[in-house]
Enzyme design. Structure first.
Site, PDB file in Angstrom:
ATOM      1  N   TRP A 266       0.856  -1.187   0.000  1.00 13.35           N
ATOM      2  CA  TRP A 266       0.000   0.000   0.000  1.00 13.35           C
ATOM      3  C   TRP A 266       0.891   1.235   0.000  1.00 13.35           C
ATOM      4  O   TRP A 266       1.810   1.347   0.821  1.00 13.35           O
ATOM      5  CB  TRP A 266      -0.908  -0.037   1.234  1.00 13.35           C
ATOM      6  CG  TRP A 266      -1.816   1.132   1.390  1.00 13.35           C
ATOM      7  CD1 TRP A 266      -2.609   1.704   0.448  1.00 13.35           C
ATOM      8  CD2 TRP A 266      -2.039   1.892   2.589  1.00 13.35           C
ATOM      9  NE1 TRP A 266      -3.324   2.750   0.982  1.00 13.35           N
ATOM     10  CE2 TRP A 266      -2.979   2.889   2.290  1.00 13.35           C
ATOM     11  CE3 TRP A 266      -1.533   1.810   3.889  1.00 13.35           C
ATOM     12  CZ2 TRP A 266      -3.434   3.813   3.233  1.00 13.35           C
ATOM     13  CZ3 TRP A 266      -1.976   2.710   4.831  1.00 13.35           C
ATOM     14  CH2 TRP A 266      -2.916   3.703   4.504  1.00 13.35           C
TER      15      TRP A 266
ATOM     16  N   ASP B 294      -0.959  -6.056   9.233  1.00  9.33           N
ATOM     17  CA  ASP B 294      -1.901  -4.998   8.854  1.00  9.33           C
ATOM     18  C   ASP B 294      -3.155  -5.692   8.337  1.00  9.33           C
ATOM     19  O   ASP B 294      -3.141  -6.339   7.290  1.00  9.33           O
ATOM     20  CB  ASP B 294      -1.286  -4.107   7.775  1.00  9.33           C
ATOM     21  CG  ASP B 294      -2.173  -2.911   7.419  1.00  9.33           C
ATOM     22  OD1 ASP B 294      -3.329  -2.862   7.888  1.00  9.33           O
ATOM     23  OD2 ASP B 294      -1.713  -2.031   6.671  1.00  9.33           O
TER      24      ASP B 294
ATOM     25  N   LYS C  24     -13.257  -0.712   5.717  1.00  2.00           N
ATOM     26  CA  LYS C  24     -13.782  -1.467   4.583  1.00  2.00           C
ATOM     27  C   LYS C  24     -14.881  -2.439   5.003  1.00  2.00           C
ATOM     28  O   LYS C  24     -15.956  -2.465   4.408  1.00  2.00           O
ATOM     29  CB  LYS C  24     -12.652  -2.244   3.899  1.00  2.00           C
ATOM     30  CG  LYS C  24     -11.440  -1.395   3.495  1.00  2.00           C
ATOM     31  CD  LYS C  24     -11.772  -0.377   2.440  1.00  2.00           C
ATOM     32  CE  LYS C  24     -10.536   0.238   1.816  1.00  2.00           C
ATOM     33  NZ  LYS C  24      -9.634   0.920   2.736  1.00  2.00           N
TER      34      LYS C  24
END
Length: 454
Positions: free
Chosen positions: A198, A279, A315
Site C-alpha cells: 500500500w 496490517d 472497509k
C-alpha cells in the site's frame, strides 16, 4: 492617508501607510486596493461605518502581504495520486466514464453503501442520549476488547490470559503511525515491507523515524505471488527486525500466501527472532468469512509469536469516514502488557490526544449484539460475493471479446483490488481513449465498478 473620526465621543485616528505614492485614483502605480480605498473615502466621507469597512479591507490586504514573508518560498507539493485521479474523473464529461481507482465499496448503481446493520446501530445509539465527552487516551475499552476478540478469536490464549495490550486507533493509518513511532523510540531502526505494498505504508513509517526496506512479494511477469523470493528475502532480514505482513487481501496485488506457506513463514520468522506486524484492513471483506481472513494472524499467535496487529474497520463495516481501528501487541505477561500499553499511550497523547467516539460506538453496538453480529457477517459476505462476481464477469468478458492475454490472475486474487498487470502507458490509454480511471500501477478497484459498465 490620515483620517480622523468621532466615534462614541472619543477621537480615533486610523493611519494607512502607502508603500506606493498615490497622487490620485487613476495613478497607474497605485495598488488596486488603495485606488478603491481612495474612491471610497472620497465618496463616503469619514463616517465610522466607512472607516470600519476601510479598516477591514486594509487588515485583509496587510495579512496577505505579511504572509508572503513566511510562505512565499514554500514549493507546491505533488498531488496525491488517488485524489488527483478522482479530480480528473470528475472533470471528464463522458457519460459512461468509470472510476475504479478509489478503494471504497460502491453499490451496483455506483453509490456509497451503508450496511443495514450500521444504520440499525446508529438508530440504537440515537436513543441512548449519549454525551460527547472526551474518550480516554486508549479509547473505548469495550470496543477494544470486542475488536481484539474479532481478530484473535474469543478463545485466543493470549486474550484469555490477559496479555494483549490494546488501544483504539485512527483506523489503519493512525495505528500504523503510532506503532511506527513507538518502535523508533524503543530501539528499532528499520521496518521491512512487501514490494509492492500500500503506497501510504512507506511515508507513514519514514515519517515515524524508521528506515523502510522491502522484501520481494509479487512476480509481475507471471502475475503471481513470488513465494520463493519472499522466503529468501525474509531469511535475509537482520535478526530482531520488524517485518510487516498483510493479513489478507494484499493491497495492491490481491495475492495471499496459502495457509501452508504462512506456516513455513512463521517458522522462519521465529528462527530469525523477527517481530511480525500484521496490517489487517479487510477481515470479513476479503473472503466473506471473518475467521478465515484472520487465519494467518491466529496461526502466528498459536505458534507463540508476540506479534503486533493493526485492524481497520473502514472497509468491512463501511465506516470510511469514522476512522475506526484498533492497535494491539501480544506480550509475554500482564506486566509486559501494562508497560507496552503505557508506551502506546505516550505516543498517542501528543499526537492526537484521544480518538473519536462515534464510529467505535457503532462497531461496539454491532459486535456486542449476537443478532447484529450475524447481520454484519451476512452483509459483509454480500459485499465480498458481489466483488467476486465482478471478478468473474470481468475475466469472462475479456475472454469473450477475444483477448489472447491470460486473465486467470483476476479470479485467483482476493479482496477489493485486482492487480491487472497493465503498464503505465496502457493505463493512460484507458484513461484518455476510453474514460476508464485506475491507478498508474494498473490496480483496479473491483468494489468501485458495476456490472452495467463491465
Amino acid at each position: 492617508l490620515h483620517i480622523r473620526t468621532h466615534h462614541h465621543h472619543h477621537h480615533r485616528f486610523l493611519s494607512f501607510s502607502l508603500e506606493h505614492t498615490c497622487i490620485n485614483t487613476t495613478t497607474t502605480n497605485c495598488p488596486p486596493m488603495f485606488r478603491q480605498l481612495s474612491r471610497e473615502v472620497i465618496r463616503r466621507g469619514t463616517s465610522s461605518g466607512s472607516i470600519s469597512a476601510i479598516s477591514s479591507a486594509r487588515t485583509a490586504t496587510g495579512a496577505r502581504w505579511a504572509s508572503s514573508l513566511h510562505w512565499a518560498d514554500i514549493p507546491m507539493g505533488p498531488p496525491d495520486a488517488i485524489i488527483g485521479l478522482t479530480e480528473a474523473y470528475k472533470e471528464d464529461t463522458f457519460e459512461q466514464k468509470v472510476n475504479v481507482g478509489v478503494g471504497a465499496y460502491r453499490s451496483d448503481e455506483g453509490k456509497p453503501y451503508v450496511l443495514p446493520c450500521v444504520r440499525e446501530a446508529e438508530t440504537i445509539l440515537m436513543g441512548q442520549d449519549l454525551d460527547h465527552e472526551y474518550s480516554g487516551i486508549a479509547g473505548d475499552p469495550e470496543f477494544v476488547k470486542l475488536a481484539l476478540g474479532f481478530a484473535y478469536g474469543e478463545d485466543s490464549k493470549p486474550l484469555t490470559e490477559g496479555r494483549v495490550a490494546g488501544v483504539q486507533a485512527l483506523s489503519g493509518t493512525g495505528g500504523l503511525r503510532v506503532f511506527g513511532e513507538t518502535l523508533a523510540r524503543h530501539g528499532h531502526k528499520r521496518i521491512y515491507l512487501p514490494n509492492p505494498t500500500w503506497g501510504n505504508h512507506i511515508p507513514i513509517f519514514k515519517n515515524a523515524g524508521l528506515e523502510v526496506h522491502k522484501y520481494r512479494y509479487y512476480d509481475t511477469e507471471n502475475s503471481d505471488l513470488d513465494y520463493d523470493g519472499f522466503v529468501a528475502d525474509v531469511k535475509d532480514i537482520p535478526e530482531g527486525s520488524c517485518v510487516l505482513f498483510h493479513a489478507c487481501a494484499h493491497n495492491p496485488t490481491g495475492m495471499d500466501p496459502t495457509i501452508d506457506q504462512w506456516a513455513e513463514l512463521s517458522q522462519i520468522v521465529k528462527d530469525k527472532k523477527l517481530l511480525p506486524f500484521f496490517d489487517c484492513a479487510y477481515q470479513g471483506f476479503a473472503s466473506g468469512n471473518a475467521p478465515q481472513d484472520a487465519a494467518a494472524i491466529r496461526l502466528f499467535v498459536e505458534e507463540g509469536h508476540n506479534l503486533a496487529l493493526i485492524q481497520s474497520f473502514s472497509k468491512n463495516f463501511g465506516l470510511y469516514g469514522q476512522r475506526v481501528g484498533a492497535l494491539s501487541v501480544v506480550t509475554a505477561n500482564e506486566d509486559e502488557k501494562a508497560a507496552v500499553e503505557s508506551q502506546l499511550k505516550i505516543t498517542i497523547r501528543p499526537m492526537y490526544s484521544n480518538p473519536p467516539r462515534h464510529g467505535a460506538r457503532i462497531v461496539k453496538t454491532i459486535l456486542s449484539d449476537p443478532r447484529l453480529t450475524t447481520d454484519f457477517i451476512d452483509q459483509c459476505k454480500g459485499m465480498a460475493d458481489r466483488i467476486n462476481d465482478m471478478r468473474s464477469k470481468l475475466r469472462g468478458t475479456l475472454e469473450e471479446v477475444g483477448s489472447t492475454h491470460s486473465w486467470e490472475h483476476i479470479t485467483r486474487q482476493i479482496g477489493m483490488f485486482a492487480y491487472s498487470g497493465l503498464q503505465k502507458d496502457q493505463v493512460m490509454a484507458l484513461r484518455e481513449n476510453h474514460h476508464i480511471y485506475c491507478t498508474l500501477d494498473g490496480r483496479i478497484s473491483m468494489a468501485g465498478g458495476n456490472l452495467k459498465k463491465i
